[in-house]
Design a protein around this motif. Structure first.
Motif, short mmCIF file in Angstrom:
data_model
loop_
_atom_site.label_atom_id
_atom_site.label_comp_id
_atom_site.label_asym_id
_atom_site.label_seq_id
_atom_site.Cartn_x
_atom_site.Cartn_y
_atom_site.Cartn_z
N LEU A 63 72.18 -9.90 122.19
CA LEU A 63 71.64 -10.48 123.43
C LEU A 63 71.61 -9.47 124.57
CD1 LEU A 63 73.34 -14.01 123.36
CD2 LEU A 63 71.19 -13.28 122.32
N ASN A 64 71.52 -8.18 124.23
CA ASN A 64 71.35 -7.11 125.23
C ASN A 64 72.51 -6.96 126.20
OD1 ASN A 64 68.73 -6.03 124.45
ND2 ASN A 64 67.89 -8.00 125.13
N PHE A 65 73.70 -7.29 125.74
CA PHE A 65 74.90 -7.05 126.56
C PHE A 65 75.54 -5.74 126.09
CE2 PHE A 65 74.57 -11.64 127.30
CZ PHE A 65 74.73 -11.67 128.68
N TYR A 66 75.68 -4.78 126.99
CA TYR A 66 76.27 -3.49 126.65
C TYR A 66 76.90 -2.87 127.89
CZ TYR A 66 71.94 -1.63 128.66
OH TYR A 66 70.90 -1.35 129.52
N HIS A 67 77.77 -1.87 127.64
CA HIS A 67 78.43 -1.17 128.74
C HIS A 67 78.85 0.20 128.25
CE1 HIS A 67 80.48 -0.83 132.57
NE2 HIS A 67 81.57 -0.42 131.96
N VAL A 68 78.92 1.17 129.16
CA VAL A 68 79.34 2.53 128.83
C VAL A 68 80.70 2.80 129.46
CG1 VAL A 68 78.76 4.98 128.97
CG2 VAL A 68 76.94 3.28 128.77
N LEU A 69 81.59 3.37 128.67
CA LEU A 69 82.94 3.67 129.14
C LEU A 69 83.18 5.17 129.03
CD1 LEU A 69 85.08 1.70 130.19
CD2 LEU A 69 86.18 1.82 127.95
N ASP A 70 83.53 5.77 130.15
CA ASP A 70 83.83 7.20 130.21
C ASP A 70 85.33 7.35 130.43
OD1 ASP A 70 84.16 9.86 130.72
OD2 ASP A 70 82.70 9.99 132.34
N SER A 71 86.03 7.73 129.38
CA SER A 71 87.50 7.82 129.46
C SER A 71 87.97 9.10 130.13
CB SER A 71 88.11 7.72 128.06
OG SER A 71 87.62 8.77 127.24
N THR A 72 87.05 10.00 130.48
CA THR A 72 87.45 11.28 131.09
C THR A 72 87.31 11.26 132.61
OG1 THR A 72 85.23 12.26 130.97
CG2 THR A 72 86.66 12.47 129.03
N SER A 73 86.67 10.25 133.15
CA SER A 73 86.38 10.22 134.59
C SER A 73 87.41 9.40 135.34
CB SER A 73 84.97 9.66 134.83
OG SER A 73 84.73 9.51 136.22
N SER A 87 87.62 9.24 138.57
CA SER A 87 86.99 8.66 139.76
C SER A 87 86.28 7.35 139.46
CB SER A 87 86.00 9.66 140.37
OG SER A 87 84.98 9.99 139.42
N ARG A 88 85.78 7.23 138.21
CA ARG A 88 85.05 6.03 137.84
C ARG A 88 85.93 5.03 137.11
NH1 ARG A 88 80.99 5.77 134.35
NH2 ARG A 88 80.29 3.93 135.46
N GLY A 89 87.18 5.38 136.84
CA GLY A 89 88.04 4.57 136.00
C GLY A 89 88.07 3.11 136.35
N GLN A 90 88.56 2.76 137.55
CA GLN A 90 88.70 1.37 137.94
C GLN A 90 87.35 0.70 138.11
OE1 GLN A 90 91.74 -0.10 138.13
NE2 GLN A 90 90.62 -2.02 138.30
N HIS A 91 86.39 1.43 138.67
CA HIS A 91 85.08 0.84 138.92
C HIS A 91 84.39 0.44 137.62
CE1 HIS A 91 81.14 0.13 140.72
NE2 HIS A 91 80.63 0.97 139.83
N GLN A 92 84.42 1.32 136.62
CA GLN A 92 83.73 1.03 135.37
C GLN A 92 84.39 -0.12 134.62
OE1 GLN A 92 83.75 4.34 132.65
NE2 GLN A 92 85.92 4.78 132.96
N VAL A 93 85.71 -0.26 134.73
CA VAL A 93 86.39 -1.37 134.08
C VAL A 93 86.05 -2.68 134.78
CG1 VAL A 93 88.64 -2.37 133.55
CG2 VAL A 93 88.25 0.06 133.19
N THR A 94 86.05 -2.67 136.11
CA THR A 94 85.67 -3.87 136.86
C THR A 94 84.25 -4.30 136.50
OG1 THR A 94 87.11 -3.22 138.71
CG2 THR A 94 85.38 -4.83 139.16
N GLU A 95 83.36 -3.33 136.40
CA GLU A 95 81.97 -3.63 136.03
C GLU A 95 81.90 -4.24 134.63
OE1 GLU A 95 77.65 -1.32 135.62
OE2 GLU A 95 79.44 -0.26 136.34
N LEU A 96 82.71 -3.72 133.70
CA LEU A 96 82.75 -4.27 132.35
C LEU A 96 83.20 -5.73 132.36
CD1 LEU A 96 82.88 -4.18 129.22
CD2 LEU A 96 85.18 -3.21 129.45
N LEU A 97 84.27 -6.03 133.08
CA LEU A 97 84.79 -7.39 133.11
C LEU A 97 83.81 -8.35 133.77
CD1 LEU A 97 88.54 -6.67 133.98
CD2 LEU A 97 87.48 -6.97 131.74
N MET A 98 83.07 -7.87 134.75
CA MET A 98 82.04 -8.69 135.37
C MET A 98 80.93 -9.00 134.37
SD MET A 98 81.81 -6.94 139.17
CE MET A 98 80.45 -7.98 139.69
N LYS A 99 80.58 -8.02 133.53
CA LYS A 99 79.56 -8.26 132.50
C LYS A 99 80.06 -9.27 131.47
CE LYS A 99 77.18 -3.78 132.76
NZ LYS A 99 76.85 -2.52 132.03
N VAL A 100 81.35 -9.19 131.13
CA VAL A 100 81.91 -10.16 130.19
C VAL A 100 81.82 -11.57 130.78
CG1 VAL A 100 84.01 -10.94 129.04
CG2 VAL A 100 83.43 -8.52 129.05
N GLU A 101 82.15 -11.71 132.05
CA GLU A 101 82.04 -13.02 132.69
C GLU A 101 80.59 -13.50 132.71
OE1 GLU A 101 83.87 -13.65 136.46
OE2 GLU A 101 85.69 -14.29 135.42
#
Length: 453
Positions: free
Chosen positions: A395-405, A407-421
């Motif tokens: 159903l076209n749900f996807y997300h990219v996770l960069d474990s080396t960044s 600066s983006r750590g918290q933001h990318q996780v928050t974005e992931l959880l929002m997509k799950v919701e």
């Protein structure tokens, strides 16, 4: 409160824990294990509430042991106060002034937890207010009886009454081995979970009162002695943090454990080696209570080549999130090519978890730093459209996770959880993937179906 105890006005680094449970559940033994105060009850049944303390670094645990409930008296539980009656009740409230951060519901491992146990506990707890559950955690005693199994497996096999209680406590629990002299690690882990709960509850605490019979308990934020009213706009009526139950699935070496550590914000899973058994961890992340299960990796090319014990272990991991996970996070390294055979293997493995699994699956691209400046959408269109077909399946749900960044750590996780919701909302009447029964029979059926493809 009827009685004020100035000795417990200990500031933000102190956490007050109230132990509750039936007689013989191991409350006093747990106090001894945690605090080292072996003289607490002298091995005898607890007759009077007792306060014990333990200092760990800059934090202080204050435990109140209470007399055990009698199972034979459960018919009267609906009218019995949470903390007892008469002088015992007043004594508990005196020791717990101004309020309790965590109510530890003590359950012994190796003994049945029946519907009668559950109902008696519910009647006593909810007599103090329905909001009592967000301050409650199950404390399993007798962890030495697990014999190498995980406490999650004990919960999964413990029956509906026990599973209901754990879920009602928002999947917060801890297992304690009261026979172990090397207990610093298990006590430190308990403290971590208590601190997470306190943060989740915005440093408010549960306050018992003689007249509490309303549907809401009394919570005083930040240890301030404030007059509480019935105003629904008061801070004590804030909605509790949302809960998300997630499972990491995918190929061997796809980066599931590393992704789990990024999501939970710490080294909760052992990365860099093959995961052999499903492991469940929890954390408070950006306003969500996140419960995450890491599972063993499956074969890259077919369900049949995935060993039976691995298929069974993956399904056990899903069952650890009773009544079911909100999302399956299908971890795929962004550097991987996707052939039609590998794509069909992914889809068949998902079907192994339920015919509706694709509705609850989000593709989680790991190793996002390899993309560089390439948009993920451009990457998805490569490999002859195989990724596009997989996206359509999910159903076209996807997300990219960069474990080396960092600066983006918290933001990318928050974005992931929002997509799950968002995915949960999209599913409407199917908020999560229900846990399936008869797993072995279904496993044989799915494998037989896949062998015909």
């Amino acid at each position: 409160m009827a009685t004020v105890s100035s000795s417990l006005n200990t500031g933000e680094s102190s956490y007050l824990l109230l132990l509750l449970g039936y007689r013989g559940s191991g409350k006093s033994s747990s106090c001894i294990t945690i605090t080292g105060q072996e003289e607490s009850q002298g091995g005898q049944p607890t007759k009077e509430p007792l306060l014990c303390t333990k200092t760990l670094g800059c934090r202080k645990l204050v435990l109140v042991d209470t007399p055990g409930w009698n199972l034979e008296d459960d018919d009267a539980a609906a009218t019995e106060k949470l903390d007892g009656e008469g002088s015992t009740s007043a004594h508990v409230r005196h020791l717990c002034y101004p309020g309790v951060h965590t109510l530890l519901l003590v359950i012994p491992i190796g003994e049945p937890f029946t519907e009668q146990h559950r109902q008696g506990m519910v009647d006593r707890l909810e007599s103090a207010g329905a909001d009592v559950w967000r301050f409650s955690m199950v404390l399993f005693t007798g962890a030495d009886r697990l014999w190498g199994s995980g406490v999650e497996e004990f919960i999964a096999e413990g029956g509906l009454a026990l599973q209901w209680l754990v879920e009602r406590c928002r999947n917060r629990y801890h297992a304690l081995d009261n026979t172990s002299s090397e207990n610093s690690a298990q006590i430190g882990e308990l403290l971590r979970k208590v601190v997470e709960m306190v943060q989740e509850n915005e440093r408010s605490f549960f306050m018992m009162d003689d007249g509490v019979r309303a549907p809401w308990s009394v919570c005083i934020p930040n240890h301030e002695e404030t007059m509480i009213t019935d105003d629904a706009a008061s801070p004590i009526f804030r909605s509790p943090p949302r809960e998300l139950r997630l499972v990491l699935v995918g190929w061997q070496g796809a980066g599931k454990s590393s992704a789990g550590n990024v999501i939970l914000g710490g080294s909760r899973f052992e990365s860099g080696c093959h995961t052999e058994v499903s492991l469940r961890q929890q954390a408070y992340v950006s306003g969500w209570r996140v419960t995450l299960v890491d599972t063993p990796g499956w074969d890259w090319f077919s369900v049949q080549r995935t060993p039976a014990h691995i298929r069974k272990e993956i399904k056990r991991g899903v069952r650890l999130l009773h009544p079911g996970p909100h999302a399956l996070l299908l971890v795929i390294p962004v550097i991987s090519t996707l052939t039609s055979k590998k794509r069909r293997a992914l889809e068949n493995h998902l079907e192994m978890l339920g015919e509706d699994a694709s509705f609850h699956t989000m593709v989680l691209f790991s190793c996002g730093d390899w993309l560089g400046c390439t948009p993920i959408e451009e990457h998805i269109q490569r490999d002859g459209g195989q990724y596009l077909t997989l996206m359509e399946h999910c159903l076209n749900f996807y997300h990219v996770l960069d474990s080396t960044s960092a600066s983006r750590g918290q933001h990318q996780v928050t974005e992931l959880l929002m997509k799950v919701e968002e995915m949960v909302a999209h599913n409407e009447g199917r908020p999560f993937l229900p846990v399936k029964l008869n797993e072995e029979q279904e496993d044989e059926t799915v494998c037989a179906k896949c062998s015909l493809m």
